[in-house]
Write a protein that holds these residues in place. Structure first.
Motif, short mmCIF file in Angstrom:
data_model
loop_
_atom_site.label_atom_id
_atom_site.label_comp_id
_atom_site.label_asym_id
_atom_site.label_seq_id
_atom_site.Cartn_x
_atom_site.Cartn_y
_atom_site.Cartn_z
N GLN A 196 16.05 40.65 40.13
CA GLN A 196 16.70 41.60 39.45
C GLN A 196 18.04 41.95 39.09
O GLN A 196 18.51 42.17 38.12
N GLY A 197 18.99 41.55 40.19
CA GLY A 197 20.43 41.21 39.99
C GLY A 197 20.77 40.28 38.74
O GLY A 197 21.55 40.65 37.86
N TYR A 198 19.97 39.33 38.56
CA TYR A 198 20.10 38.16 37.50
C TYR A 198 19.77 38.85 36.28
O TYR A 198 20.44 38.80 35.48
N LEU A 199 18.57 39.45 36.22
CA LEU A 199 18.33 40.23 34.93
C LEU A 199 19.06 41.16 34.41
O LEU A 199 19.28 41.49 33.31
N ALA A 200 19.69 41.86 35.48
CA ALA A 200 20.78 42.97 35.08
C ALA A 200 21.79 42.47 34.29
O ALA A 200 22.39 43.16 33.51
N GLU A 201 22.35 41.31 34.72
CA GLU A 201 23.42 40.57 34.13
C GLU A 201 22.99 40.05 32.66
O GLU A 201 23.81 40.21 31.83
N LEU A 202 21.77 39.46 32.72
CA LEU A 202 21.12 38.80 31.30
C LEU A 202 20.94 39.87 30.40
O LEU A 202 21.21 39.62 29.16
N ALA A 225 10.70 46.91 38.01
CA ALA A 225 11.31 47.51 39.08
C ALA A 225 12.96 47.70 38.97
O ALA A 225 13.32 48.51 39.53
N LEU A 226 13.57 46.85 38.30
CA LEU A 226 15.15 47.15 37.99
C LEU A 226 15.06 48.32 37.13
O LEU A 226 15.88 49.15 37.65
N ALA A 227 14.28 48.65 36.12
CA ALA A 227 14.48 49.89 35.47
C ALA A 227 14.26 51.02 36.29
O ALA A 227 14.93 52.18 36.22
N GLU A 228 13.17 51.01 37.19
CA GLU A 228 12.80 52.14 38.13
C GLU A 228 14.05 52.48 39.17
O GLU A 228 14.24 53.75 39.36
N ARG A 229 14.91 51.41 39.54
CA ARG A 229 15.71 51.62 40.44
C ARG A 229 17.24 51.87 39.81
O ARG A 229 17.91 52.82 40.59
N GLU A 230 17.43 51.50 38.60
CA GLU A 230 18.75 51.68 37.97
C GLU A 230 18.25 52.55 36.78
O GLU A 230 17.87 52.02 35.54
N PRO A 231 18.73 53.85 36.72
CA PRO A 231 18.43 54.44 35.57
C PRO A 231 19.13 54.03 34.25
O PRO A 231 18.33 54.04 33.10
N ARG A 232 20.36 53.43 34.26
CA ARG A 232 21.11 52.99 33.23
C ARG A 232 20.33 51.73 32.53
O ARG A 232 20.54 51.67 31.05
N VAL A 233 19.57 51.11 33.10
CA VAL A 233 18.87 50.16 32.42
C VAL A 233 17.63 50.52 31.83
O VAL A 233 17.29 49.79 30.65
#
Length: 418
Positions: A196-202, A225-233
């Motif tokens: 998820q951290g890798y995707l957030a950068e990509l 999962a990343l979008a559920e956890r990070e609203p800005r995503v």
């Protein structure tokens, strides 16, 4: 090396990828063996001149020189092969450049040479961005890293290489993501969180949009999962659309947006701007329709029923935005969507002068609308008649005729056309 002609530097005399840079790099790392480097300069010059017109002869010359150096100064070999590879990169010959790059790695292993990790990272990135390294080579590099350095350092270096590769313009690879997860597990870290951290950068990199459909599908769970956890995503996902041609990508992308909660930003006015598309709900819908049409096979339906419930939820927001700009939505292919929007009092732009409604494609599948609202809007009459002119012999055309004859909205215009 000798003085350069007046007004010209020594580097300029031979070119960035010529013989002199090879010798200079070797001298820089091993000045005590300088006579060996200088001794092969004439042969290097000859090979560099042949790289464009006679590439195979140049490659053979470099390999022969490498054999000579291996007998006396094997520690020269990695730098020698890398610099020789750059000669072919300059001539836009990535195949031969890749062969020489591979030779550099083999020389390090065969002669037990000390690997300078920072330098090797930079060289891998350089050759990868030049298109000389297939993904399988980068994948093998990840495995080699795990055998040379600590698990934590291997994960850090490989992640950085993957990110810098995509930042340099190459779309990410599904294979590299698998390697990343393996390295994360080897380092005792949560592979899901690392992914998820890798995707957030990509997600912020333009080249990511050109990833294959397989890459997006492979990361679907992590994206959600990343979008559920990070609203800005969620807002980031609404602002982007993959550009791959896969026919099933629009449905998958819509599922990601719905499952992660990102689509709430299309209708919930209480959300902050960072969770909404920057071009508004109307802009997002028009972009998505273009995306969907580009991916659609000409044999498939123009309808997308899974989109319609979202449009119903966003209808109020669409009316507000379109009223503010004094325009209607541009919908060119999905006839059922046009009818739905009209039923919701959402303004729809009139079709162009020569635009036709794809009636045959509309009839594919089940659950077509009765087109009551479309048939009541005279702006679509000419486009309907032009679409009917496309009917030809075949089962699908006959099906379209039967559906339109049974449709309260389509029957009057079909009668006129007949």
């Amino acid at each position: 090396v000798g003085p350069a002609p007046a007004g010209q530097s020594a580097l300029g005399r031979l070119g960035v990828g010529g013989a002199l840079p090879v010798a200079v790099c070797v001298l820089g790392g091993h000045p005590e063996d300088g006579h060996h480097a200088l001794g092969v300069v004439p042969d290097l010059e000859r090979a560099a001149r042949q790289a464009k017109s006679r590439p195979k002869a140049a490659l053979d010359a470099y390999l022969e020189l490498g054999g000579r150096l291996a007998a006396s100064v094997p520690h020269f070999l990695p730098t020698f092969y890398e610099q020789a590879g750059r000669v072919f990169l300059a001539e836009e010959n990535p195949t031969y450049a890749a062969q020489l790059f591979t030779r550099a790695g083999k020389a390090e292993a065969e002669h037990g040479l000390t690997v300078e990790e920072d330098r090797l990272d930079a060289v891998f990135l350089e050759f990868a961005l030049a298109g000389a390294l297939p993904v399988k080579v980068l994948s093998a590099y990840g495995k080699e890293l795990a055998g040379r350095v600590s698990a934590e350092e291997a994960l850090e270096r490989f992640t950085r290489l993957c990110l810098r590769r995509t930042a340099g313009g190459l779309p990410p690879s599904a294979q590299m993501a698998n390697d990343l997860r393996k390295l994360a597990r080897g380092a005792g870290q949560d592979a899901d969180r690392v992914e998820q951290g890798y995707l957030a950068e990509l997600l912020g990199l333009p080249a990511t949009l050109r990833a294959t459909g397989g890459w997006w599908k492979g990361h679907r769970a992590a994206l959600v999962a990343l979008a559920e956890r990070e609203p800005r995503v969620r807002g980031t996902l609404l602002d982007m659309l993959p550009s791959g041609p896969d026919a099933d990508m629009p449905a998958m992308w819509l599922e990601v947006l719905e499952t992660s909660g990102a689509t709430t930003g299309l209708w919930d006015d209480s959300l902050p701007p960072e969770q909404r598309p920057t071009d508004g709900t109307a802009g997002w819908l028009e972009r998505f329709l273009v995306f969907r049409e580009r991916a659609r096979s000409w044999r498939s339906s123009t309808r997308m029923p899974e989109l319609y419930p979202l449009v119903e939820r966003a209808a109020a927001r669409l009316r507000t935005e379109l009223a503010a700009f004094g325009r209607g939505l541009r919908v060119t292919h999905d006839i059922d969507l046009i009818d739905l929007l009209l039923s919701l009092d959402v303004p729809v732009a009139a079709p162009g002068k020569d635009q036709e409604l794809p009636l045959t494609a509309w009839a594919i599948g089940e659950g077509q609308r009765e087109l009551t609202f479309l048939g009541a809007d005279a702006r679509f009459r000419d486009a309907f008649l032009l679409g009917a002119d496309r009917f030809h012999q075949g089962d699908q055309a006959l099906r379209a005729l039967r559906l339109l004859a049974a449709s309260p909205g389509g029957r009057p215009w079909l009668t006129e056309w007949v």
